[in-house]
Design a protein around this motif. Structure first.
Motif, PDB file in Angstrom:
ATOM      1  N   THR A 264       0.825  -1.213   0.000  1.00 17.05           N
ATOM      2  CA  THR A 264       0.000   0.000   0.000  1.00 17.05           C
ATOM      3  C   THR A 264       0.856   1.257   0.000  1.00 17.05           C
ATOM      4  OG1 THR A 264      -0.095  -0.182   2.390  1.00 17.05           O
ATOM      5  CG2 THR A 264      -1.990  -1.015   1.167  1.00 17.05           C
ATOM      6  N   ASN A 268      -2.504   4.317   2.571  1.00 14.98           N
ATOM      7  CA  ASN A 268      -3.090   3.002   2.775  1.00 14.98           C
ATOM      8  C   ASN A 268      -3.943   2.497   1.613  1.00 14.98           C
ATOM      9  OD1 ASN A 268      -3.080   0.795   4.403  1.00 14.98           O
ATOM     10  ND2 ASN A 268      -4.974   1.368   5.472  1.00 14.98           N
ATOM     11  N   SER A 340       3.878  -0.237   3.375  1.00  8.36           N
ATOM     12  CA  SER A 340       3.860  -1.545   4.032  1.00  8.36           C
ATOM     13  C   SER A 340       5.238  -2.201   4.042  1.00  8.36           C
ATOM     14  CB  SER A 340       2.808  -2.447   3.363  1.00  8.36           C
ATOM     15  OG  SER A 340       2.801  -2.285   1.969  1.00  8.36           O
TER      16      SER A 340
END
Ligand SMILES: Nc1ncnc2c1ncn2[C@@H]1O[C@H](COP(=O)(O)OP(=O)(O)OP(=O)(O)O)[C@@H](O)[C@H]1O
Ligand SMILES: [Mg+2]
Length: 382
Positions: A264, A268, A340
């Motif tokens: 991501t 997000n 991430s």
């Protein structure tokens, strides 16, 4: 000159566990410069040593110039091998080292002198003929070792990492010399290296091995442009290809296939990449399935800031945190990270003003996207 052919050649060492070489089939055409490349322990040297006759094949057939040689002793195979450590005779002069194999064959003295002289001229080592190996640099010793192979006028040359003892600069110049030499002599050559760049620059055929198996064989640019599986894609090319796990869109979801990453961005959201109509056709059986997207660092470029009011994120773009800038002269490598934690590397034209910690926007060329089945050896889907 001769073709070398391996048919289902396997080597299991006693107490060696899994096969070191596992059913390898490959053809080194007459006059070809074929390079075996792969990570340490993948079975390159074992393959070469079986061709030379220094190691017995557990299974399969080795054919040189039309003759099955499995039971032929090394000295009768008429091939010359050059090793990484050169193995010159330290007490002999360069001249004696070069002529040694011919003396053993009782070649007439005048003929030995003629051939040694010719090889010394070819390799530019005439001034060194009366020195001993201990009085030579690494690069000079390497040339003597090659000369000792050439002087025999064998059917084929086998090289096992012959440049690995040289410093980086000398390795590059010596590899160009080797290639020029092959273009002149046209002797069938099978060459082993773990260095993919050396393999690409030297070989007219590159054979990529991993875990004792041939993963792909073909002309270097074919392997670079169309790697057969994820292993080859990651092994060939510098910096290595970026891989991103994710899922392909379901049938009917979009007109063309779209890929959404598991990774991501900073707000997000998944990264989304769109394939062309033609690519989508090939991907059809994998719609809705997890796949791995591959993007070479050279297929990424710095993108302009998006216009205000447009959707975020844009298709075919990464918005990432810049971790490290590696200047390389004309180009630079940007080592970036997704929110991430996945690393993405881009090789872009050199530019000033990029500061680690900043946010960068990278754009991928859709035509240069690769896609693979999930797994270390996942097959190419495009
Ligand atoms: N004499 C031996 N006995 C048992 N196992 C061996 C022997 N020689 C090699 N092996 C094993 O066989 C596998 C292949 O070895 P090989 O030397 O062919 O690899 P390689 O591709 O040349 O690696 P490198 O790039 O490190 O030279 C390795 O797992 C190695 O440990
Ligand atoms: Mg080896």
């Amino acid at each position: 000159m001769a073709e070398i052919r391996l048919e289902g050649v396997t080597k299991v060492y006693p107490r060696g566990g899994a096969a070191a070489v596992d059913s390898v089939s490959l053809t080194v055409p007459d006059g070809s410069f074929t390079v075996l490349v792969g990570p340490s322990g993948c079975g390159k040297s074992t393959t070469l040593r079986m061709v030379a006759g220094l190691e017995e094949a557990t299974d399969g057939r080795i054919v040189i110039d039309g003759r099955t040689v499995n039971d032929v002793p090394p000295r009768d195979r008429d091939i010359a091998m050059v090793f990484q450590n050169y193995a010159l005779y330290p007490h002999m002069t360069v001249r004696q080292n070069l002529g040694f194999a011919l003396r053993m064959r009782r070649t007439p003295r005048a003929e030995i002198e003629r051939r040694v002289g010719e090889v010394a001229r070819t390799l530019g080592i005439e001034d060194l003929l009366d020195r001993r190996p201990g009085q030579l640099s690494g690069g000079q010793r390497q040339r003597v070792a090659v000369g000792r192979a050439i002087v025999r006028e064998p059917k084929a040359f086998l090289f096992d990492e012959p440049l690995s003892n040289l410093d980086a600069r000398l390795r590059v110049s010596t590899r160009a010399e080797l290639k020029a030499l092959h273009q002149r002599l046209r002797t069938t050559t099978l060459y082993v290296t773990h260095d993919q760049e050396e393999a690409m620059t030297l070989g007219d055929q590159v054979v990529v091995m991993c875990r004792g198996r041939v993963q792909q064989a073909g002309p270097p640019m074919e392997i670079y442009r169309h790697p057969a599986n994820r292993f080859v894609a990651g092994f060939v090319g510098t910096p290595p290809m970026n891989f991103i796990a994710g899922t392909l869109s379901k049938p009917g979801e979009y007109e063309n296939a779209h890929f959404a990453s598991d990774a991501t961005n900073l707000v997000n959201e998944r990264f989304v990449f769109a394939f062309s109509a033609e690519q989508s056709e090939r991907l059809r059986p994998y719609f809705g399935e997890p796949i791995v997207l591959g993007i070479r660092p050279q297929a990424l470029s710095l993108a302009a800031e998006q216009e205000p009011g447009r959707d975020f994120p844009d298709t075919n773009q990464f918005v990432l945190e810049l971790l490290v800038v590696e200047p390389l002269g004309d180009t630079m490598d940007l080592v970036c990270q997704t929110a991430s934690g996945e690393r993405i590397v881009a090789r872009v034209p050199a530019a000033d003003g990029l500061i680690p910690g900043a946010t960068v926007r990278l754009e991928a060329q859709p035509a240069r996207l690769h896609a693979f089945e999930v797994g270390e050896f996942g097959a190419a889907l495009l």
